[in-house]
Design a protein around this motif. Structure first.
Motif, PDB file in Angstrom:
ATOM      1  N   UNK A 137      28.552  38.621  55.437  1.00 53.78           N
ATOM      2  CA  UNK A 137      29.670  38.515  54.493  1.00 53.78           C
ATOM      3  C   UNK A 137      29.230  38.878  53.085  1.00 53.78           C
ATOM      4  N   UNK A 138      28.026  38.471  52.715  1.00 50.15           N
ATOM      5  CA  UNK A 138      27.483  38.814  51.403  1.00 50.15           C
ATOM      6  C   UNK A 138      27.421  40.333  51.234  1.00 50.15           C
ATOM      7  N   UNK A 139      26.931  41.009  52.254  1.00 45.68           N
ATOM      8  CA  UNK A 139      26.782  42.463  52.181  1.00 45.68           C
ATOM      9  C   UNK A 139      28.137  43.138  52.062  1.00 45.68           C
ATOM     10  N   UNK A 140      29.092  42.698  52.899  1.00 45.78           N
ATOM     11  CA  UNK A 140      30.442  43.284  52.861  1.00 45.78           C
ATOM     12  C   UNK A 140      31.072  43.058  51.491  1.00 45.78           C
ATOM     13  N   UNK A 141      30.949  41.815  50.979  1.00 36.06           N
ATOM     14  CA  UNK A 141      31.524  41.494  49.673  1.00 36.06           C
ATOM     15  C   UNK A 141      30.863  42.312  48.569  1.00 36.06           C
ATOM     16  N   UNK A 142      29.567  42.540  48.689  1.00 40.03           N
ATOM     17  CA  UNK A 142      28.851  43.313  47.670  1.00 40.03           C
ATOM     18  C   UNK A 142      29.278  44.777  47.687  1.00 40.03           C
ATOM     19  N   UNK A 143      29.455  45.340  48.879  1.00 42.16           N
ATOM     20  CA  UNK A 143      29.872  46.746  48.984  1.00 42.16           C
ATOM     21  C   UNK A 143      31.272  46.928  48.404  1.00 42.16           C
ATOM     22  N   UNK A 144      32.202  46.067  48.819  1.00 41.13           N
ATOM     23  CA  UNK A 144      33.575  46.152  48.292  1.00 41.13           C
ATOM     24  C   UNK A 144      33.567  45.870  46.789  1.00 41.13           C
ATOM     25  N   UNK A 145      32.745  44.905  46.392  1.00 38.20           N
ATOM     26  CA  UNK A 145      32.656  44.569  44.977  1.00 38.20           C
ATOM     27  C   UNK A 145      32.137  45.725  44.139  1.00 38.20           C
ATOM     28  N   UNK A 146      31.209  46.500  44.707  1.00 39.18           N
ATOM     29  CA  UNK A 146      30.684  47.657  43.979  1.00 39.18           C
ATOM     30  C   UNK A 146      31.796  48.690  43.746  1.00 39.18           C
ATOM     31  N   UNK A 147      32.653  48.870  44.751  1.00 37.65           N
ATOM     32  CA  UNK A 147      33.781  49.800  44.599  1.00 37.65           C
ATOM     33  C   UNK A 147      34.716  49.304  43.497  1.00 37.65           C
ATOM     34  N   UNK A 148      35.006  48.003  43.520  1.00 39.50           N
ATOM     35  CA  UNK A 148      35.869  47.417  42.487  1.00 39.50           C
ATOM     36  C   UNK A 148      35.225  47.567  41.114  1.00 39.50           C
ATOM     37  N   UNK A 149      33.921  47.371  41.056  1.00 36.04           N
ATOM     38  CA  UNK A 149      33.195  47.504  39.790  1.00 36.04           C
ATOM     39  C   UNK A 149      33.312  48.917  39.232  1.00 36.04           C
ATOM     40  N   UNK A 150      33.103  49.902  40.075  1.00 35.70           N
ATOM     41  CA  UNK A 150      33.181  51.304  39.635  1.00 35.70           C
ATOM     42  C   UNK A 150      34.588  51.639  39.162  1.00 35.70           C
ATOM     43  N   UNK A 151      35.588  51.222  39.938  1.00 35.03           N
ATOM     44  CA  UNK A 151      36.978  51.504  39.553  1.00 35.03           C
ATOM     45  C   UNK A 151      37.322  50.819  38.231  1.00 35.03           C
ATOM     46  N   UNK A 152      36.811  49.604  38.034  1.00 33.68           N
ATOM     47  CA  UNK A 152      37.090  48.878  36.795  1.00 33.68           C
ATOM     48  C   UNK A 152      36.476  49.595  35.599  1.00 33.68           C
ATOM     49  N   UNK A 153      35.241  50.063  35.758  1.00 35.06           N
ATOM     50  CA  UNK A 153      34.571  50.784  34.663  1.00 35.06           C
ATOM     51  C   UNK A 153      35.316  52.072  34.339  1.00 35.06           C
ATOM     52  N   UNK A 154      35.732  52.791  35.379  1.00 34.35           N
ATOM     53  CA  UNK A 154      36.455  54.044  35.165  1.00 34.35           C
ATOM     54  C   UNK A 154      37.785  53.803  34.467  1.00 34.35           C
ATOM     55  N   UNK A 155      38.497  52.757  34.871  1.00 37.56           N
ATOM     56  CA  UNK A 155      39.788  52.466  34.234  1.00 37.56           C
ATOM     57  C   UNK A 155      39.585  52.011  32.787  1.00 37.56           C
ATOM     58  N   UNK A 156      38.493  51.269  32.531  1.00 35.09           N
ATOM     59  CA  UNK A 156      38.208  50.851  31.157  1.00 35.09           C
ATOM     60  C   UNK A 156      37.914  52.055  30.273  1.00 35.09           C
ATOM     61  N   UNK A 157      37.284  53.066  30.854  1.00 40.06           N
ATOM     62  CA  UNK A 157      36.954  54.263  30.084  1.00 40.06           C
ATOM     63  C   UNK A 157      38.198  55.042  29.668  1.00 40.06           C
ATOM     64  N   UNK A 158      39.312  54.754  30.348  1.00 40.91           N
ATOM     65  CA  UNK A 158      40.569  55.441  30.013  1.00 40.91           C
ATOM     66  C   UNK A 158      41.204  54.844  28.760  1.00 40.91           C
ATOM     67  N   UNK A 159      40.707  53.655  28.341  1.00 45.21           N
ATOM     68  CA  UNK A 159      41.129  53.084  27.064  1.00 45.21           C
ATOM     69  C   UNK A 159      42.484  52.435  27.047  1.00 45.21           C
ATOM     70  N   UNK A 160      42.964  51.921  28.192  1.00 43.98           N
ATOM     71  CA  UNK A 160      44.250  51.241  28.221  1.00 43.98           C
ATOM     72  C   UNK A 160      44.046  49.775  27.840  1.00 43.98           C
ATOM     73  N   UNK A 161      44.407  49.401  26.631  1.00 44.17           N
ATOM     74  CA  UNK A 161      44.168  48.043  26.138  1.00 44.17           C
ATOM     75  C   UNK A 161      44.984  47.006  26.895  1.00 44.17           C
ATOM     76  N   UNK A 162      46.111  47.397  27.439  1.00 44.49           N
ATOM     77  CA  UNK A 162      46.967  46.461  28.161  1.00 44.49           C
ATOM     78  C   UNK A 162      46.247  45.886  29.385  1.00 44.49           C
ATOM     79  N   UNK A 163      45.377  46.680  29.986  1.00 46.14           N
ATOM     80  CA  UNK A 163      44.683  46.264  31.198  1.00 46.14           C
ATOM     81  C   UNK A 163      43.268  45.747  30.922  1.00 46.14           C
ATOM     82  N   UNK A 164      42.860  45.698  29.669  1.00 44.59           N
ATOM     83  CA  UNK A 164      41.459  45.403  29.353  1.00 44.59           C
ATOM     84  C   UNK A 164      41.030  44.022  29.836  1.00 44.59           C
ATOM     85  N   UNK A 165      41.861  42.999  29.678  1.00 44.09           N
ATOM     86  CA  UNK A 165      41.486  41.645  30.072  1.00 44.09           C
ATOM     87  C   UNK A 165      41.246  41.557  31.576  1.00 44.09           C
ATOM     88  N   UNK A 166      42.169  42.101  32.349  1.00 46.85           N
ATOM     89  CA  UNK A 166      42.045  42.057  33.809  1.00 46.85           C
ATOM     90  C   UNK A 166      40.820  42.835  34.268  1.00 46.85           C
TER      91      UNK A 166
END
Length: 239
Positions: free
Chosen positions: A43-72
């Motif tokens: 479960x740790x491994x599965x959560x880490x793999x999915x979490x890495x995808x979420x992490x990458x998507x979050x960084x990419x969306x933050x780079x787009x500079x949308x302040x409305x979504x910054x907190x989330x």
């Protein structure tokens, strides 16, 4: 519509928080005996793999500079980054430590685990020492881990070792200070998964005092991430 647009920030935050909850749930389930620790690691491994995808998507969306979504996005980033960093550190430890789970200051004649044998359950490792293969890996990984001599008598060293074991919170399984070599067997339980590692201290007499050997062995798992060697070093330093 791109993947970044398909997955809104609030959904990334929700997924990240769910993944974060997976880790304590897996630990509690393993400690309560609902399933084996291997299932929790999976479960740790599965959560880490999915979490890495979420992490990458979050960084990419933050780079787009949308302040409305910054907190989330910040919450999603923090919720996934922490566990991934901890697991990554464990992987580094595993690669830098010998792939063994049985450590002894005397690899030629390691102290015997007698009380530990009776305390172990089905599925635990045998207490028998694996021999030259393990010894060679240990000597390569921990060349300075050796028997230690003292000018104190075996009785005094025994008393000091007994006190150190109690101070460390290890549970004593058996002790012998009636016939040389004196011995103390104890068990140390890890905080998270409740893994049990057995310790035996052997105190022999010499012409000038005593010689101490310590063995520490995990009951489950192939690699100990260096935990047994650190435990032995800690006890010897206390002595």
């Amino acid at each position: 519509m791109s993947l970044l647009q398909k997955v809104p920030a609030p959904k990334l935050q929700l997924i990240a928080l769910i993944l974060l909850a997976v880790y304590p749930v897996a630990i509690v389930a393993s400690r309560m005996g609902l399933w084996g620790f291997k299932h929790s690691f999976l479960l740790f491994i599965i959560a880490a793999v999915v979490g890495f995808v979420v992490l990458v998507l979050s960084v990419l969306k933050m780079s787009m500079g949308d302040r409305q979504d910054s907190k989330a996005l910040v919450i999603a980033l923090l919720a996934t980054l922490g566990p991934i960093a901890i697991l990554g550190n464990s992987v580094i430890k595993a690669k830098s430590s010998p792939f063994i789970h049985d450590i002894s200051t005397d690899v030629a004649n390691p102290p015997a685990l007698i009380a530990a044998k009776a305390d172990r359950i089905e599925g635990d490792h045998s207490v028998d020492y694996a021999g030259s293969e393990v010894a060679e890996l240990q000597l390569a990984g921990y060349p300075d881990l050796k028997s230690v001599t003292f000018e104190e008598s075996p009785a005094n060293v025994f008393a000091t070792a007994r006190g150190a074991i109690e101070q460390n919170g290890w549970i004593v399984l058996a002790e012998n200070n009636q016939a040389l070599p004196f011995t103390i067997e104890a068990v140390d339980t890890s905080l998270l998964f409740g893994f049990k590692d057995d310790i035996v201290v052997r105190i022999s007499a010499t012409e000038t005092g005593s010689i101490v050997d310590v063995r520490s062995m995990s009951r489950v798992g192939k690699s100990d991430l260096g935990a047994n060697a650190k435990r032995i070093e800690k006890l010897l330093n206390q002595l």
